[in-house]
Design an enzyme around this catalytic site. Structure first.
Site, PDB file in Angstrom:
ATOM      1  N   HIS A 356       0.785  -1.236   0.000  1.00 20.62           N
ATOM      2  CA  HIS A 356       0.000   0.000   0.000  1.00 20.62           C
ATOM      3  C   HIS A 356       0.811   1.277   0.000  1.00 20.62           C
ATOM      4  O   HIS A 356       0.240   2.355   0.040  1.00 20.62           O
ATOM      5  CB  HIS A 356      -0.911   0.045   1.233  1.00 20.62           C
ATOM      6  CG  HIS A 356      -2.113  -0.812   1.108  1.00 20.62           C
ATOM      7  ND1 HIS A 356      -3.285  -0.362   0.539  1.00 20.62           N
ATOM      8  CD2 HIS A 356      -2.340  -2.093   1.461  1.00 20.62           C
ATOM      9  CE1 HIS A 356      -4.177  -1.337   0.566  1.00 20.62           C
ATOM     10  NE2 HIS A 356      -3.632  -2.398   1.117  1.00 20.62           N
ATOM     11  N   LYS A 544      -8.577  14.171   3.951  1.00 16.20           N
ATOM     12  CA  LYS A 544      -7.722  12.979   3.952  1.00 16.20           C
ATOM     13  C   LYS A 544      -6.849  13.081   5.192  1.00 16.20           C
ATOM     14  O   LYS A 544      -6.831  14.110   5.854  1.00 16.20           O
ATOM     15  CB  LYS A 544      -6.852  12.911   2.689  1.00 16.20           C
ATOM     16  CG  LYS A 544      -6.148  14.241   2.377  1.00 16.20           C
ATOM     17  CD  LYS A 544      -5.313  14.177   1.109  1.00 16.20           C
ATOM     18  CE  LYS A 544      -6.088  14.190  -0.181  1.00 16.20           C
ATOM     19  NZ  LYS A 544      -6.155  12.908  -0.853  1.00 16.20           N
ATOM     20  N   ARG A 545      -6.102  12.021   5.505  1.00 17.01           N
ATOM     21  CA  ARG A 545      -5.185  12.142   6.630  1.00 17.01           C
ATOM     22  C   ARG A 545      -4.191  13.280   6.392  1.00 17.01           C
ATOM     23  O   ARG A 545      -3.852  13.604   5.249  1.00 17.01           O
ATOM     24  CB  ARG A 545      -4.445  10.813   6.850  1.00 17.01           C
ATOM     25  CG  ARG A 545      -5.329   9.734   7.466  1.00 17.01           C
ATOM     26  CD  ARG A 545      -5.870  10.148   8.816  1.00 17.01           C
ATOM     27  NE  ARG A 545      -4.814  10.239   9.817  1.00 17.01           N
ATOM     28  CZ  ARG A 545      -4.548   9.298  10.715  1.00 17.01           C
ATOM     29  NH1 ARG A 545      -5.268   8.189  10.760  1.00 17.01           N
ATOM     30  NH2 ARG A 545      -3.570   9.462  11.572  1.00 17.01           N
ATOM     31  N   LYS A 550       1.040  14.418   1.372  1.00 18.23           N
ATOM     32  CA  LYS A 550      -0.252  14.794   0.786  1.00 18.23           C
ATOM     33  C   LYS A 550      -0.345  16.305   0.536  1.00 18.23           C
ATOM     34  O   LYS A 550      -1.224  16.784  -0.163  1.00 18.23           O
ATOM     35  CB  LYS A 550      -1.399  14.329   1.677  1.00 18.23           C
ATOM     36  CG  LYS A 550      -1.566  12.803   1.723  1.00 18.23           C
ATOM     37  CD  LYS A 550      -2.660  12.396   2.699  1.00 18.23           C
ATOM     38  CE  LYS A 550      -2.844  10.889   2.828  1.00 18.23           C
ATOM     39  NZ  LYS A 550      -3.637  10.281   1.729  1.00 18.23           N
ATOM     40  N   THR A 652      -8.236   6.950  -2.627  1.00 17.73           N
ATOM     41  CA  THR A 652      -9.601   6.507  -2.927  1.00 17.73           C
ATOM     42  C   THR A 652     -10.584   7.657  -2.723  1.00 17.73           C
ATOM     43  O   THR A 652     -11.661   7.659  -3.307  1.00 17.73           O
ATOM     44  CB  THR A 652     -10.029   5.322  -2.034  1.00 17.73           C
ATOM     45  OG1 THR A 652      -9.755   5.652  -0.669  1.00 17.73           O
ATOM     46  CG2 THR A 652      -9.309   4.049  -2.428  1.00 17.73           C
ATOM     47  N   LYS A 656     -14.196   8.943  -4.760  1.00 19.24           N
ATOM     48  CA  LYS A 656     -15.477   9.338  -4.166  1.00 19.24           C
ATOM     49  C   LYS A 656     -15.885  10.721  -4.664  1.00 19.24           C
ATOM     50  O   LYS A 656     -17.055  10.969  -4.974  1.00 19.24           O
ATOM     51  CB  LYS A 656     -15.383   9.343  -2.633  1.00 19.24           C
ATOM     52  CG  LYS A 656     -14.980   8.004  -2.029  1.00 19.24           C
ATOM     53  CD  LYS A 656     -14.628   8.162  -0.534  1.00 19.24           C
ATOM     54  CE  LYS A 656     -13.794   7.014  -0.025  1.00 19.24           C
ATOM     55  NZ  LYS A 656     -13.122   7.324   1.263  1.00 19.24           N
TER      56      LYS A 656
HETATM   57  C1  LIG Z   1     -11.831   7.579   1.584  1.00 20.38           C
HETATM   58  C2  LIG Z   1     -11.382   7.952   2.935  1.00 20.38           C
HETATM   59  C3  LIG Z   1     -10.022   8.145   3.189  1.00 20.38           C
HETATM   60  C4  LIG Z   1      -8.957   8.034   2.112  1.00 20.38           C
HETATM   61  O1  LIG Z   1      -8.792   9.296   1.517  1.00 20.38           O
HETATM   62  P1  LIG Z   1      -7.537   9.611   0.564  1.00 20.38           P
HETATM   63  O2  LIG Z   1      -7.832  10.968   0.031  1.00 20.38           O
HETATM   64  O3  LIG Z   1      -7.540   8.574  -0.510  1.00 20.38           O
HETATM   65  O4  LIG Z   1      -6.326   9.574   1.416  1.00 20.38           O
HETATM   66  C5  LIG Z   1      -9.634   8.505   4.469  1.00 20.38           C
HETATM   67  N1  LIG Z   1     -10.543   8.667   5.453  1.00 20.38           N
HETATM   68  C6  LIG Z   1     -11.864   8.503   5.231  1.00 20.38           C
HETATM   69  C7  LIG Z   1     -12.808   8.724   6.358  1.00 20.38           C
HETATM   70  C8  LIG Z   1     -12.326   8.132   3.980  1.00 20.38           C
HETATM   71  O5  LIG Z   1     -13.635   7.960   3.781  1.00 20.38           O
END
Ligand SMILES: *Cc1c(COP(=O)(O)O)cnc(C)c1O
Length: 816
Positions: A356, A544-545, A550, A652, A656
């Site tokens: 990952h 995101k985190r 990032k 991911t 979304k």
């Molecule tokens: C989808 C999701 C992530 C992943 O987000 P990235 O932008 O791909 O890092 C992290 N936290 C939550 C709550 C999510 O739904």
């Protein structure tokens, strides 16, 4: 499925009485949530039993997804949606005098994960069940999930996430299927009556793993798979000897030491904790799961293990569950009496590993003394795996000691989990095309040369049931009307939506839906942040985190520059923008936490500056998690995916956003590459260094952030503002560490190792284009619709079908 509303209503009342001894008139929303969940569970249970029976009778191959994290979010609404009874239940609640959405909001998230990796596991389970595939999850039932984030004085403060405090109507405890796990002690050789020698663990600490099962309800079918989460329980609750010695308190405290194992999720995203307790958690859930899998196999097929890999596939989600490989070997060798070669052949055929991350610091390794002390027999087996592997290596590359050293599973005093995973698996996959290429050509180059046949790509996906059907109801309705309902189980159907970009009525409805979603998010922001945001402004979102790679800081620096421009020229004609952030930082990640403080500091200054006439607003949404994410994606115009190219394995969140009609501003990193391939570069805003350019700059060590600083006045000013008190008037040193890490490098890192300054100008230009493009709202909406229409590839259904066909070899099975 169909429910009888009257019967369902009576069932809710019955559950309320059983659980709380109450009638409807005095029940709280939370109690109603519990009762409704239990009433719905009654319907789930029949299908759950039928699913187990079908799998057993038809002797199908089953896949097990082993993961230290499952970021499930809420269960009630998701399950009702998949059962097609959400509207019925909402109506029943209405008749009982309760608002469904308010009841739904009392459910705590099952936040048993950090971010993308854990959420992927949750999306995969949904896809498995929805595709009628026999596949289940195994993990840990953390007593406390991902911490609750509060922002106090602009800083992140962590609070425990006591998600089980009101019970858990969606889990079933299976005490009778508990399993014993052993830690520490010694390994002895015993001779059995038949003369065979066998290894036995003695003086080990014994801990009981108790399973709790959650049903995974398939969409519009009868399949209910299982997520089995293990909880640590002390054997007796207290030590009888100590108890007899009148040491009451000491005797009782053993319970809490034991139960520490499943007490809390480590809040590190893409990075190891290095803590002994973490290794204990990993072995705890892996040993329980592997023992459980073998036990189930033996129930059906007896002691003949020749068919094991034809009936069992185990997917290791990152290196966290990789001790499954030596654990399965231990069971085969020590308990089942198989010889090494047979055991090894079965193990490697059953196991597959997903990588990952490309971040070097994220590759897990354990000090030998820690590993061997806690898992003495497992360590012996790893030593033997390593010994045989090195012999194989020496045959292939005689005399190449440098390579041998690089690839040793045990080397430099460490046990290297990623190497163990590759050697012990038949499949190694990355999670986006670019990521897999980087693995093959850079990070895992040695390994790709040795085992090219093991490497493959499985681009991540997300479940459209949760992320569109459930969370963006109005868009789902529009899609149903225009292209039919099949997209919910076959996302490539979305392509049919593309032709409606020339249908004025549809475009207008699409725009209205986005606007209404933004109104709702604006209300949420008003309630939680007490900030007024204009739903007509561009909602530009980075959730995101929080991690340096990032590059939330790049987003922030651009906002600071925009603000400076507005200060210099209050009449500057820019399209109003609302910049929205949501992010948790690992509790020990000081620099990430400082970025959160910075975001809140600029928000505070900008939002309260009347002179810029509300043209830009900055919002930090507290405690970002799945249930909040479900409110954010449908309301977003711009999706910020701005990681340093080559660093984000897939992402991911980007997917979304796409299926909810946001346009991506991003680097060519992770799955962004494939998103732009599908949507067309003209429907996204791509900027910045490419992965190969980053690689080249790294190799040649030829990057100097001061060059960027000196040639760009706007950039110079915002960098200076980090330390001149503009955003921290009381203490201008607060953000010094951010400045230093960009301009000088700290803790042995190179200055600006993530190329923030280097990409600043091209990011700012892409941002300018967004403002210009949005002025033509119809054109923007068409681009957004094209994004939705081309999101089909990013369903986790597609991903899971590829795992099923190409790695696991499991087949769709109709539940009888
Ligand atoms: C989808 C999701 C992530 C992943 O987000 P990235 O932008 O791909 O890092 C992290 N936290 C939550 C709550 C999510 O739904």
């Amino acid at each position: 499925m169909n429910i009888n509303r009257g019967e369902f209503k009576e069932n809710i009342k019955l559950k309320l009485k059983e659980q709380f001894g109450k009638t409807i008139s005095c029940a709280t929303k939370q109690e109603i949530f519990d009762a409704v969940s239990r009433a719905a569970m009654d319907y789930v249970l029949d299908n759950w039993l039928d699913t187990k029976k079908t799998y057993a009778e038809e002797e199908v191959k089953q896949a097990y997804y082993l993961s230290a994290e499952f970021l499930m979010g809420r269960a009630l609404s998701n399950n009702l949606v998949n059962m097609l009874i959400e509207e019925d239940v909402a109506e029943v609640l209405n008749e009982l005098g309760f608002n469904y959405n308010e009841v739904e909001d009392t459910e705590p998230d099952a936040g048993l994960g950090n971010g993308g990796l854990g959420r992927l596991a949750a999306c995969f389970l949904d896809s498995l069940a929805s595709l009628k595939l026999p596949g289940h999850g195994y993990g840990i039932r953390y007593r406390y999930g991902m911490f609750e984030q509060k922002i106090i004085d602009g800083y992140q403060v962590e609070f425990p996430d006591n998600w089980l405090k009101n019970g858990d109507p969606w889990s079933v405890k299976r005490k009778d299927e508990s399993i014993e796990i052993k830690f520490g002690g010694k390994v002895t050789l015993v001779r059995e009556e038949n003369g065979r020698e066998r290894f036995k663990r003695v003086d080990a600490e014994v801990i009981t793993a108790v399973p709790y099962d959650m049903p995974i309800v398939g969409y519009n079918n009868k399949t209910v798979n299982t997520l089995r989460l293990w909880e640590a329980e002390a054997e007796d609750g207290f030590d009888l000897q100590l108890f007899n010695d009148q040491e009451y308190i000491k005797a009782m405290s053993k319970e809490s030491i034991t139960e520490d194992i499943s007490r809390v999720l480590y809040p590190n995203d893409s990075g190891p904790s290095g803590k002994a307790l973490r290794l204990k958690q990993q072995y705890f859930f892996v040993s329980a799961s592997v023992q459980d899998i073998v036990r189930n196999y033996k129930k059906k097929y007896g002691n003949d293990f020749s068919k094991f890999a034809e009936k069992v596939a185990m997917q290791l989600n990152d290196t966290h569950p990789v001790v499954a490989i030596p654990e399965l070997m231990r069971i085969f060798l020590d308990w089942e009496g198989l010889n090494w070669d047979t055991a090894w052949d079965i193990t490697t055929k059953a196991c597959a590993y997903t990588n990952h991350t490309i971040l070097a610091e994220a590759l897990e390794k354990w000090p030998i003394d820690l590993f061997s002390g806690l898992l003495p027999r497992i360590y012996q087996i790893v030593e033997e795996i390593n010994r045989r592997f090195l012999a194989e290596l020496n045959e292939k590359y005689p005399g190449d000691w440098a390579r041998t050293h690089r690839m040793g599973i045990i080397a430099d005093g460490m046990v290297k989990m990623a190497w163990l995973a590759i050697v012990g698996s038949h499949s190694v996959n990355g999670v986006a095309a670019l990521h897999t290429e980087i693995l093959k050509n850079q990070e895992l180059k040695d390994w790709y040369e040795l085992y090219p046949e093991k490497f493959n790509n499985k681009t991540n996906g997300v479940t459209q049931r949760r992320w569109l059907l459930k969370s963006n109801k109005e868009l789902a309705k529009l899609l149903n009307e225009k292209i039919g309902t099949d997209w919910a189980i076959n996302l490539s159907e979305l392509k049919k939506f593309e032709k409606f970009i020339d249908d004025e009525e549809v475009v207008n409805r699409f725009m209205k839906i986005k606007y209404e979603n933004k109104v709702k998010l604006a209300e949420y922001i008003k309630e939680h942040n007490n900030i007024d945001v204009d739903p007509n402004s561009i909602f530009d979102v980075q959730v995101k985190r929080l991690h340096e790679y990032k590059r939330q800081l790049l987003d922030v620096l651009n906002i600071m520059a925009l603000y400076n421009r507005l200060k210099e020229n209050p009449d500057l004609d820019i399209y109003p923008r609302t910049f929205i952030f949501g992010a948790k930082a690992a509790s020990g990640y000081r620099r990430a936490k400082l970025v959160i403080k910075l975001i809140n500091s600029i928000a505070n200054k900008i939002n309260n500056d009347q002179s810029i006439k509300g043209k830009i607003k900055v919002v930090f949404i507290e405690n970002y998690r799945v249930s909040v994410a479900e409110k954010i994606f449908p309301a977003s115009d711009v999706s910020e995916q701005i990681s340093t190219a080559g660093k984000e394995a897939s992402g991911t969140g980007n997917m979304k956003f796409m299926i909810n009609g946001a346009l991506t501003i991003g680097t060519l990193d992770g799955a962004n590459v494939e998103i732009v391939e599908e949507a067309g570069e003209e429907n996204a805003f791509i900027f910045g260094l490419k992965a190969d350019e980053v690689l080249e700059l790294n190799k040649t060590n030829s990057y100097n952030p001061w060059d960027e600083y000196n040639r760009n006045l706007e950039l110079k000013k915002v960098i200076d503002q980090l330390v001149d008190g503009t955003y921290s008037p009381d203490n201008r040193e607060i953000f010094r560490e951010l400045y230093d890490s960009l301009m000088y490098g700290v803790e042995g890192n190179r200055p600006d190792q993530y190329y923030v300054l280097r990409d600043f100008a091209s990011y700012a230009e892409a941002q300018r284009k967004i403002g210009a493009t949005y002025r033509d709202k119809i054109d923007w909406a068409k681009k957004a619709m094209i994004n939705v229409a081309n999101g089909g590839k990013f369903s986790s259904d597609r991903t899971i079908q590829q795992y099923a066909d190409e790695i696991w070899e499991i087949k769709a099975t109709e539940v009888k």
